[in-house]
Design a protein around this motif. Structure first.
Motif, mmCIF file in Angstrom:
data_model
loop_
_atom_site.group_PDB
_atom_site.id
_atom_site.type_symbol
_atom_site.label_atom_id
_atom_site.label_comp_id
_atom_site.label_asym_id
_atom_site.label_seq_id
_atom_site.Cartn_x
_atom_site.Cartn_y
_atom_site.Cartn_z
ATOM 1 N N THR A 180 1.246 -1.361 0.251
ATOM 2 C CA THR A 180 -0.065 -0.070 0.225
ATOM 3 C C THR A 180 0.729 0.918 -0.099
ATOM 4 O OG1 THR A 180 -1.772 -0.972 1.860
ATOM 5 C CG2 THR A 180 -1.994 1.283 1.286
ATOM 6 N N LYS A 181 1.996 0.877 0.923
ATOM 7 C CA LYS A 181 2.655 2.704 0.937
ATOM 8 C C LYS A 181 3.221 2.864 -0.800
ATOM 9 C CE LYS A 181 4.818 2.076 5.301
ATOM 10 N NZ LYS A 181 5.485 1.172 6.401
ATOM 11 N N LEU A 182 3.087 1.776 -1.427
ATOM 12 C CA LEU A 182 4.612 1.895 -3.051
ATOM 13 C C LEU A 182 3.661 2.448 -3.728
ATOM 14 C CD1 LEU A 182 6.585 -1.479 -2.977
ATOM 15 C CD2 LEU A 182 7.298 1.184 -2.282
ATOM 16 N N ARG A 183 1.819 2.217 -3.362
ATOM 17 C CA ARG A 183 1.144 2.664 -4.493
ATOM 18 C C ARG A 183 0.172 4.149 -4.173
ATOM 19 N NH1 ARG A 183 -2.929 -2.764 -4.014
ATOM 20 N NH2 ARG A 183 -0.957 -4.072 -5.833
ATOM 21 N N ILE A 184 0.799 4.729 -2.674
ATOM 22 C CA ILE A 184 0.702 5.989 -2.302
ATOM 23 C C ILE A 184 1.119 7.014 -3.484
ATOM 24 C CG2 ILE A 184 0.572 7.854 -0.013
ATOM 25 C CD1 ILE A 184 0.886 5.883 1.287
ATOM 26 N N PRO A 185 0.725 7.891 -3.649
ATOM 27 C CA PRO A 185 1.495 9.212 -4.642
ATOM 28 C C PRO A 185 2.499 10.077 -3.229
ATOM 29 C CG PRO A 185 -0.928 9.170 -4.687
ATOM 30 C CD PRO A 185 -0.918 8.302 -3.814
ATOM 31 N N LEU A 186 3.145 9.965 -4.565
ATOM 32 C CA LEU A 186 4.730 10.918 -4.142
ATOM 33 C C LEU A 186 5.580 9.769 -3.339
ATOM 34 C CD1 LEU A 186 3.416 13.955 -3.197
ATOM 35 C CD2 LEU A 186 4.429 13.937 -5.632
ATOM 36 N N LEU A 187 4.806 9.467 -2.164
ATOM 37 C CA LEU A 187 5.359 8.733 -1.303
ATOM 38 C C LEU A 187 5.808 7.505 -1.431
ATOM 39 C CD1 LEU A 187 6.776 8.416 1.634
ATOM 40 C CD2 LEU A 187 3.683 7.795 2.302
ATOM 41 N N GLY A 188 4.936 6.955 -2.531
ATOM 42 C CA GLY A 188 5.618 5.358 -2.848
ATOM 43 C C GLY A 188 6.539 5.433 -3.600
ATOM 44 N N LYS A 189 6.294 6.369 -4.742
ATOM 45 C CA LYS A 189 8.165 7.167 -5.136
ATOM 46 C C LYS A 189 8.851 6.848 -4.697
ATOM 47 C CE LYS A 189 9.177 9.559 -9.932
ATOM 48 N NZ LYS A 189 10.303 9.142 -10.008
ATOM 49 N N LEU A 190 8.857 7.741 -3.342
ATOM 50 C CA LEU A 190 9.536 7.627 -3.466
ATOM 51 C C LEU A 190 10.526 7.200 -2.185
ATOM 52 C CD1 LEU A 190 12.137 10.194 -1.567
ATOM 53 C CD2 LEU A 190 10.603 10.317 0.326
ATOM 54 N N LEU A 191 10.084 6.199 -2.003
ATOM 55 C CA LEU A 191 10.379 5.060 -1.327
ATOM 56 C C LEU A 191 10.431 4.208 -1.906
ATOM 57 C CD1 LEU A 191 7.359 4.650 1.664
ATOM 58 C CD2 LEU A 191 9.208 5.272 2.144
ATOM 59 N N ARG A 192 10.130 3.394 -3.370
ATOM 60 C CA ARG A 192 10.692 3.279 -4.278
ATOM 61 C C ARG A 192 11.372 3.496 -4.876
ATOM 62 N NH1 ARG A 192 7.340 -0.237 -8.047
ATOM 63 N NH2 ARG A 192 6.109 1.654 -7.204
ATOM 64 N N ASP A 193 11.839 5.109 -5.032
ATOM 65 C CA ASP A 193 13.547 5.199 -5.344
ATOM 66 C C ASP A 193 14.570 4.975 -4.870
ATOM 67 O OD1 ASP A 193 12.465 6.606 -7.579
ATOM 68 O OD2 ASP A 193 12.169 7.713 -7.539
ATOM 69 N N VAL A 194 14.544 5.033 -2.875
ATOM 70 C CA VAL A 194 15.264 4.899 -2.446
ATOM 71 C C VAL A 194 15.445 2.975 -1.912
ATOM 72 C CG1 VAL A 194 16.044 5.026 0.324
ATOM 73 C CG2 VAL A 194 14.614 6.764 -0.764
ATOM 74 N N ALA A 195 14.917 3.041 -2.038
ATOM 75 C CA ALA A 195 15.004 1.621 -1.975
ATOM 76 C C ALA A 195 15.657 0.925 -3.405
ATOM 77 C CB ALA A 195 13.652 0.206 -2.293
ATOM 78 N N VAL A 196 15.707 1.855 -4.777
ATOM 79 C CA VAL A 196 16.695 1.122 -5.601
ATOM 80 C C VAL A 196 17.505 1.120 -5.529
ATOM 81 C CG1 VAL A 196 16.138 0.998 -8.038
ATOM 82 C CG2 VAL A 196 14.255 0.853 -7.277
ATOM 83 N N ALA A 197 17.185 2.626 -4.777
ATOM 84 C CA ALA A 197 19.173 3.230 -4.839
ATOM 85 C C ALA A 197 20.111 2.047 -4.024
ATOM 86 C CB ALA A 197 19.229 4.505 -4.445
#
Length: 330
Positions: A180-197
């Protein structure tokens, strides 16, 4: 410091003792443990594993690789750079949420004071003279509830927090929450980018240190901070262990960006996976910085809109009965 001492040619024991003389009391206890273990003939990674936190699987794995490869200074420098970037990222995240958190706290405090103190004093004298508008009734009811039941409200909040912690502790629920966190606008993209980096830099550092890809994936999954992404890495690990390329299961998971999939695919084809990962980690770090800027610029206006909406509702609760009273006087 240990990497620099080793690079200067100091023996391991002499390097540890030199660092020990300059260490703080808390770090001194850790170094005393390392010195005693090394004197007894144990390798560094074993001393780190025996001490426990903060020496996690990542650090223990890198120390094991440094002991096996004989390139301790090089691998320790890589580990130090990785940990420096991780700490820098945490500070950037903390700095990004600090201002919005302060605004949210001020909104909550001002709203509670306004509703429970100011509004009742202004409206209660009018309650027996007219039929109050519904916004006023709602605000007065909320104020009365908070004033009479505030102790039970605090108890209820404590119970909810304990129940929430227990609920999140169940792996299936944690997985659903992280999805659900990953699907939240803005927050989801930020969490995904942090994890991928973090995934890219950590896996690149581990593989460049000579750690096998399967061991590297196992260590990396625990650094992502998201159960959904960790589960995807588990699936990738299962596929890789059966002989399939790393890029295919990454793409099928749907949780990793196409750029990472292309980088991994090119790295596997060229035989330079660790170099490609480390080079692309800088690009993903820049993406994290961009996502942080978007998040920090978008969140305060959203909070201000929420505050303005609540303020308008409370203002209507105050002004409507006053205007109605004025019309009755006329």
């Amino acid at each position: 410091e240990l990497a620099t001492a080793q690079e200067a040619g100091l023996p391991l024991m002499q390097a540890l003792r030199t660092i020990r003389r300059q260490a703080t009391p808390a770090a001194g206890e850790v170094l005393d443990h390392f010195i005693s273990c090394v004197e007894a003939g144990d390798p560094m990674y074993k001393a780190a594993a025996e001490w426990g936190d903060p020496f996690d699987d990542l650090i223990v794995g890198m120390l094991r690789a440094s002991d096996a490869s004989g390139q301790m200074s090089v691998i320790l420098h890589q580990l130090a750079d990785l940990m420096d970037r991780s700490l820098e990222l945490k500070r950037e995240l903390l700095g990004a949420i600090m201002y919005p958190a302060i605004i949210a706290g001020l909104i909550a405090i001002s709203g509670i004071v306004l509703v429970t103190v100011l509004v009742p004093r202004l409206i209660e004298p009018l309650a027996g003279q007219m039929t109050l508008p519904w916004p006023t009734v709602v605000v007065m009811g909320f104020a009365s509830f908070v004033l009479h039941w505030w102790i039970w409200i605090l108890v209820g909040i404590g119970v909810v927090l304990v129940a929430w912690k227990s609920w999140v502790g169940i792996p299936e629920n944690r997985f659903k929450l992280d999805v659900t966190k990953l699907r939240i606008p803005l927050l989801g993209k930020l969490l995904r980018d942090v994890a991928v980096a973090r995934f890219t830099r950590t896996l690149g550092t581990l593989t460049s240190a000579g750690i096998p890809i399967l061991d590297g994936l196992k260590i990396t999954r625990d650094t992502l901070g998201n159960a959904a992404l960790a589960s995807a890495v588990d699936a990738v690990q299962d596929q890789v262990s059966s002989g399939k390329p790393l890029a295919d299961p990454l793409e099928k998971s749907g949780l990793f960006p196409p750029l990472l999939v292309q980088v991994v695919n090119l790295g596997e084809r060229s035989g330079k996976l660790e170099e490609m990962l480390l080079h692309s980690a800088s690009a993903f770090d820049r993406q994290v910085n961009a996502s942080l800027k978007i998040f920090t610029k978008a969140l305060p206006p959203i909070l201000l809109i929420v505050m303005a909406t609540l303020a308008c509702f409370v203002l209507a609760a105050i002004l409507l009965p006053l205007l109605e009273l004025q019309s009755l006087v006329r």
